[in-house]
Design a protein around this motif. Structure first.
Motif, PDB file in Angstrom:
ATOM      1  N   VAL A   3       0.844  -1.200   0.000  1.00 34.42           N
ATOM      2  CA  VAL A   3       0.000   0.000   0.000  1.00 34.42           C
ATOM      3  C   VAL A   3       0.877   1.247   0.000  1.00 34.42           C
ATOM      4  CG1 VAL A   3      -1.701   1.317   1.329  1.00 34.42           C
ATOM      5  CG2 VAL A   3      -1.958  -1.164   1.057  1.00 34.42           C
ATOM      6  N   ARG A   4       1.922   1.263   0.826  1.00 30.04           N
ATOM      7  CA  ARG A   4       2.838   2.406   0.821  1.00 30.04           C
ATOM      8  C   ARG A   4       3.527   2.533  -0.537  1.00 30.04           C
ATOM      9  NH1 ARG A   4       4.084   0.312   5.902  1.00 30.04           N
ATOM     10  NH2 ARG A   4       6.017  -0.582   5.078  1.00 30.04           N
ATOM     11  N   GLU A   5       3.866   1.408  -1.166  1.00 27.69           N
ATOM     12  CA  GLU A   5       4.490   1.450  -2.494  1.00 27.69           C
ATOM     13  C   GLU A   5       3.549   2.073  -3.518  1.00 27.69           C
ATOM     14  OE1 GLU A   5       5.688  -2.518  -3.395  1.00 27.69           O
ATOM     15  OE2 GLU A   5       7.221  -2.579  -1.818  1.00 27.69           O
ATOM     16  N   ARG A   6       2.270   1.779  -3.406  1.00 26.31           N
ATOM     17  CA  ARG A   6       1.292   2.385  -4.314  1.00 26.31           C
ATOM     18  C   ARG A   6       1.244   3.904  -4.138  1.00 26.31           C
ATOM     19  NH1 ARG A   6      -3.670  -1.408  -2.853  1.00 26.31           N
ATOM     20  NH2 ARG A   6      -4.898   0.309  -3.751  1.00 26.31           N
ATOM     21  N   VAL A   7       1.327   4.357  -2.882  1.00 30.04           N
ATOM     22  CA  VAL A   7       1.337   5.795  -2.620  1.00 30.04           C
ATOM     23  C   VAL A   7       2.590   6.427  -3.221  1.00 30.04           C
ATOM     24  CG1 VAL A   7       1.421   7.568  -0.823  1.00 30.04           C
ATOM     25  CG2 VAL A   7      -0.078   5.584  -0.551  1.00 30.04           C
ATOM     26  N   GLU A   8       3.736   5.783  -3.016  1.00 30.68           N
ATOM     27  CA  GLU A   8       4.987   6.321  -3.549  1.00 30.68           C
ATOM     28  C   GLU A   8       5.001   6.315  -5.072  1.00 30.68           C
ATOM     29  OE1 GLU A   8       7.561   3.714  -1.077  1.00 30.68           O
ATOM     30  OE2 GLU A   8       8.524   5.594  -0.498  1.00 30.68           O
ATOM     31  N   SER A   9       4.208   5.443  -5.684  1.00 36.01           N
ATOM     32  CA  SER A   9       4.132   5.369  -7.148  1.00 36.01           C
ATOM     33  C   SER A   9       3.099   6.325  -7.726  1.00 36.01           C
ATOM     34  CB  SER A   9       3.801   3.932  -7.585  1.00 36.01           C
ATOM     35  OG  SER A   9       4.829   3.042  -7.197  1.00 36.01           O
ATOM     36  N   GLY A  10       2.417   7.084  -6.844  1.00 35.66           N
ATOM     37  CA  GLY A  10       1.521   8.111  -7.339  1.00 35.66           C
ATOM     38  C   GLY A  10       0.055   7.918  -7.034  1.00 35.66           C
ATOM     39  N   ALA A  11      -0.313   6.838  -6.351  1.00 35.82           N
ATOM     40  CA  ALA A  11      -1.726   6.638  -5.995  1.00 35.82           C
ATOM     41  C   ALA A  11      -2.174   7.767  -5.067  1.00 35.82           C
ATOM     42  CB  ALA A  11      -1.919   5.292  -5.319  1.00 35.82           C
ATOM     43  N   ARG A  12      -3.236   8.443  -5.403  1.00 33.59           N
ATOM     44  CA  ARG A  12      -3.685   9.572  -4.597  1.00 33.59           C
ATOM     45  C   ARG A  12      -4.167   9.131  -3.219  1.00 33.59           C
ATOM     46  NH1 ARG A  12      -2.259  14.243  -4.839  1.00 33.59           N
ATOM     47  NH2 ARG A  12      -4.275  15.126  -4.277  1.00 33.59           N
ATOM     48  N   ALA A  13      -4.900   8.043  -3.180  1.00 31.94           N
ATOM     49  CA  ALA A  13      -5.342   7.466  -1.916  1.00 31.94           C
ATOM     50  C   ALA A  13      -5.508   5.976  -2.159  1.00 31.94           C
ATOM     51  CB  ALA A  13      -6.646   8.095  -1.446  1.00 31.94           C
ATOM     52  N   PRO A  14      -4.784   5.135  -1.434  1.00 28.65           N
ATOM     53  CA  PRO A  14      -4.821   3.692  -1.720  1.00 28.65           C
ATOM     54  C   PRO A  14      -6.174   3.081  -1.392  1.00 28.65           C
ATOM     55  CG  PRO A  14      -3.617   4.124   0.308  1.00 28.65           C
ATOM     56  CD  PRO A  14      -3.915   5.458  -0.298  1.00 28.65           C
ATOM     57  N   ARG A  15      -6.752   2.399  -2.376  1.00 31.19           N
ATOM     58  CA  ARG A  15      -8.108   1.886  -2.221  1.00 31.19           C
ATOM     59  C   ARG A  15      -8.119   0.359  -2.137  1.00 31.19           C
ATOM     60  NH1 ARG A  15     -12.256   5.327  -2.547  1.00 31.19           N
ATOM     61  NH2 ARG A  15     -11.783   7.473  -3.154  1.00 31.19           N
ATOM     62  N   CYS A  16      -9.111  -0.120  -1.403  1.00 30.80           N
ATOM     63  CA  CYS A  16      -9.336  -1.550  -1.227  1.00 30.80           C
ATOM     64  C   CYS A  16      -9.879  -2.140  -2.526  1.00 30.80           C
ATOM     65  CB  CYS A  16     -10.326  -1.758  -0.083  1.00 30.80           C
ATOM     66  SG  CYS A  16     -10.878  -3.451   0.149  1.00 30.80           S
ATOM     67  N   ARG A  17      -9.280  -3.230  -2.967  1.00 26.00           N
ATOM     68  CA  ARG A  17      -9.727  -3.842  -4.209  1.00 26.00           C
ATOM     69  C   ARG A  17     -11.034  -4.616  -4.031  1.00 26.00           C
ATOM     70  NH1 ARG A  17      -3.716  -4.847  -5.086  1.00 26.00           N
ATOM     71  NH2 ARG A  17      -3.142  -3.176  -6.537  1.00 26.00           N
ATOM     72  N   ASP A  18     -11.442  -4.852  -2.778  1.00 25.44           N
ATOM     73  CA  ASP A  18     -12.708  -5.551  -2.534  1.00 25.44           C
ATOM     74  C   ASP A  18     -13.909  -4.616  -2.623  1.00 25.44           C
ATOM     75  OD1 ASP A  18     -11.305  -7.851  -2.161  1.00 25.44           O
ATOM     76  OD2 ASP A  18     -11.575  -7.959   0.009  1.00 25.44           O
ATOM     77  N   CYS A  19     -13.783  -3.411  -2.041  1.00 22.29           N
ATOM     78  CA  CYS A  19     -14.959  -2.545  -1.935  1.00 22.29           C
ATOM     79  C   CYS A  19     -14.715  -1.114  -2.387  1.00 22.29           C
ATOM     80  CB  CYS A  19     -15.484  -2.543  -0.495  1.00 22.29           C
ATOM     81  SG  CYS A  19     -14.446  -1.577   0.634  1.00 22.29           S
ATOM     82  N   ASP A  20     -13.465  -0.793  -2.791  1.00 19.66           N
ATOM     83  CA  ASP A  20     -13.072   0.547  -3.228  1.00 19.66           C
ATOM     84  C   ASP A  20     -13.031   1.552  -2.071  1.00 19.66           C
ATOM     85  OD1 ASP A  20     -12.112   2.007  -5.484  1.00 19.66           O
ATOM     86  OD2 ASP A  20     -13.961   3.176  -5.480  1.00 19.66           O
TER      87      ASP A  20
END
Length: 251
Positions: free
Chosen positions: A141-158
């Motif tokens: 999840v932290r890697e997603r943030v560092e890669s530019g994800a604005r807010a990391p979302r759950c793939r089950d429910c968003d």
């Protein structure tokens, strides 16, 4: 250190030994504390990590949270001899429950799990979906943030992932706190280790134990709010005191 031997005798003979740990056990692993002059809150604004900000500005919250995590944990943070001593006591069935205020996961990493482990403030190495409650490892999840994800979302429910820790503005988990209080009431020996005992509700746990006739001990560099009441008040480095206590108990 002259108090270690008589404390060890109490630990050895007890049916229920409960330990509370605070930041002082983890600073020896290189993790900064929060409230000293050089602590975390001298470098970050606590308000940036309030649950209100997470709800209103999850992208900004997560950007700052990743930086906080890097500052706190860096690379190669490992359990120290104090963590190892508690693990050995647990493995020998001398330690029955370990309650921690820390979120660093080092008690889990040191395999102190043959005793019951309660992480009152959560675990910074996990995240939880704020919508559906799904828990997962925080690293990706932290890697997603560092890669530019604005807010990391759950793939089950968003829903948006939140660090699985108690943020400012949140209450401690009711079940964990109730369990910690019950263990404190039932303890024969209660040890507060590396905690100033200034933050409630954890600070009340040794007093609960004392009111129920437990033998109580404080192991800390400095005087605490409970030191004058404790049966044993041991001032020193936890990485020296805890291994010495473990050796006395298991010898």
């Amino acid at each position: 250190m002259e108090q270690v031997a008589p404390l060890a005798a109490n630990v050895r003979d007890a049916e229920s030994v409960v330990v509370l740990t605070g930041a002082g056990i983890s600073t020896e692993s290189g993790i900064p504390d929060f409230r000293s002059d050089s602590g975390i809150w001298s470098r970050f604004d606590p308000e940036d990590f309030h649950y209100r900000r997470f709800r209103n500005d999850p992208a900004g919250f997560w950007e700052d949270r990743v930086e906080l995590h890097k500052t706190m944990f860096g690379d190669g943070i490992k359990p120290n001899p104090a963590h190892d001593a508690l693990r050995e006591l647990a493995e020998g069935s001398y330690l029955h429950a370990l309650v921690t205020q820390n979120t660093d996961g080092l008690h889990e990493s040191a395999a102190a799990t043959s005793a019951e482990l309660i992480e009152l403030h959560g675990n910074a190495h996990h995240v939880v979906c704020d919508s559906c409650g799904r828990r997962t490892n925080a690293g990706p999840v932290r890697e997603r943030v560092e890669s530019g994800a604005r807010a990391p979302r759950c793939r089950d429910c968003d829903g948006i992932f939140k660090p699985d820790v108690v943020l400012f503005g949140e209450q401690l988990g009711k079940n964990d706190l109730q369990r910690a209080r019950k263990l404190s009431r039932e303890a024969d020996v209660f040890l507060a280790i590396g905690s100033s005992l200034s933050v409630e509700p954890a600070a009340s746990l040794p007093r609960i134990a004392e009111r129920n006739n437990a033998t109580t001990a404080v192991v800390n560099f400095d005087e605490t709010t409970f030191s004058a009441v404790a049966d044993f008040d041991i001032r020193g480095n936890v990485t020296n005191v805890l291994p010495a206590l473990c050796e006395e108990v298991t010898d």
